[in-house]
Motif scaffolding. Structure first.
Motif, PDB file in Angstrom:
ATOM      1  N   LYS A  44      81.072 -16.444 122.088  1.00  0.00           N
ATOM      2  CA  LYS A  44      79.886 -17.309 122.662  1.00  0.00           C
ATOM      3  C   LYS A  44      78.752 -16.425 123.005  1.00  0.00           C
ATOM      4  CE  LYS A  44      83.202 -20.827 124.426  1.00  0.00           C
ATOM      5  NZ  LYS A  44      82.605 -22.168 123.778  1.00  0.00           N
ATOM      6  N   ARG A  45      77.571 -17.218 122.966  1.00  0.00           N
ATOM      7  CA  ARG A  45      76.253 -16.631 123.162  1.00  0.00           C
ATOM      8  C   ARG A  45      75.793 -17.016 124.540  1.00  0.00           C
ATOM      9  NH1 ARG A  45      75.347 -13.520 119.233  1.00  0.00           N
ATOM     10  NH2 ARG A  45      75.786 -13.982 117.098  1.00  0.00           N
ATOM     11  N   SER A  46      75.136 -16.361 125.274  1.00  0.00           N
ATOM     12  CA  SER A  46      74.598 -16.588 126.571  1.00  0.00           C
ATOM     13  C   SER A  46      73.062 -15.799 126.690  1.00  0.00           C
ATOM     14  CB  SER A  46      75.390 -16.011 127.754  1.00  0.00           C
ATOM     15  OG  SER A  46      75.122 -16.567 128.762  1.00  0.00           O
ATOM     16  N   PRO A  72      76.370 -26.653 125.660  1.00  0.00           N
ATOM     17  CA  PRO A  72      75.283 -25.594 125.199  1.00  0.00           C
ATOM     18  C   PRO A  72      73.747 -26.152 125.880  1.00  0.00           C
ATOM     19  CG  PRO A  72      76.378 -26.209 123.121  1.00  0.00           C
ATOM     20  CD  PRO A  72      76.929 -27.158 124.419  1.00  0.00           C
ATOM     21  N   GLN A  74      69.763 -25.255 125.679  1.00  0.00           N
ATOM     22  CA  GLN A  74      68.687 -24.578 124.952  1.00  0.00           C
ATOM     23  C   GLN A  74      67.651 -23.974 125.979  1.00  0.00           C
ATOM     24  OE1 GLN A  74      66.424 -27.129 122.395  1.00  0.00           O
ATOM     25  NE2 GLN A  74      65.129 -25.308 121.468  1.00  0.00           N
ATOM     26  N   PHE A  79      70.145 -21.261 122.115  1.00  0.00           N
ATOM     27  CA  PHE A  79      71.225 -21.820 122.734  1.00  0.00           C
ATOM     28  C   PHE A  79      72.297 -21.310 123.471  1.00  0.00           C
ATOM     29  CE2 PHE A  79      69.385 -25.166 119.832  1.00  0.00           C
ATOM     30  CZ  PHE A  79      69.398 -26.271 120.545  1.00  0.00           C
ATOM     31  N   SER A  80      72.394 -21.265 124.657  1.00  0.00           N
ATOM     32  CA  SER A  80      73.369 -20.750 125.698  1.00  0.00           C
ATOM     33  C   SER A  80      74.525 -21.269 125.690  1.00  0.00           C
ATOM     34  CB  SER A  80      72.875 -20.409 126.923  1.00  0.00           C
ATOM     35  OG  SER A  80      73.333 -19.411 127.525  1.00  0.00           O
ATOM     36  N   GLU A  81      75.758 -20.791 125.420  1.00  0.00           N
ATOM     37  CA  GLU A  81      76.987 -21.362 125.512  1.00  0.00           C
ATOM     38  C   GLU A  81      77.960 -21.159 126.361  1.00  0.00           C
ATOM     39  OE1 GLU A  81      77.445 -21.471 120.592  1.00  0.00           O
ATOM     40  OE2 GLU A  81      77.628 -19.502 121.408  1.00  0.00           O
ATOM     41  N   CYS A  82      77.624 -20.261 127.361  1.00  0.00           N
ATOM     42  CA  CYS A  82      78.410 -20.069 128.589  1.00  0.00           C
ATOM     43  C   CYS A  82      77.548 -19.582 129.671  1.00  0.00           C
ATOM     44  CB  CYS A  82      79.639 -18.967 128.290  1.00  0.00           C
ATOM     45  SG  CYS A  82      78.962 -17.330 127.577  1.00  0.00           S
TER      46      CYS A  82
END
Length: 110
Positions: A44-46, A72, A74, A79-82
């Motif tokens: 996951k991306r943040s 998510p 923006q 896009f931050s997922e966590c």
């Protein structure tokens, strides 16, 4: 304001290991774009505003604690997922929360 145990149980908080860190020049406040391995949940991306106390090289391989079940969000073109969790200092810098010993990626906080 109090929350119920059921409210808390809805929050999925997990341990993951940072695998990649990049500068995020389009962020409104200084931040990094980070990728975190959460084991079975995948990568996951943040976006994390942690540039004050952490440089990129010190973050790769570090375990962190994050909320993984937000939708998510923006932030500029990302896009931050966590949501990576930390403690705000009196200087508004963030100290990351982390387990005090290595654990499996994806293990749940409870």
């Amino acid at each position: 304001m109090h929350i119920s145990w059921d409210d808390f149980a809805k929050i999925d908080i997990r341990v993951g290991t940072i695998t990649e860190v990049n500068d995020f020049p389009k962020a409104k406040n200084p931040a990094y774009q980070i990728a975190i391995d959460f084991g079975e949940l995948g990568i996951k991306r943040s976006s994390a505003q942690i540039t004050g106390l952490y440089d990129k090289s010190s973050l790769v391989g570090k375990q962190v604690i994050a909320v993984v079940n937000f939708p998510p969000k923006q932030i500029a073109n990302f896009f931050s997922e966590c949501l990576v969790l930390g403690v705000y200092t009196d200087k508004k810098e963030v100290v990351l929360l982390a387990p005090d010993r290595p654990v499996e990626n994806g293990w749940k906080i409870g």
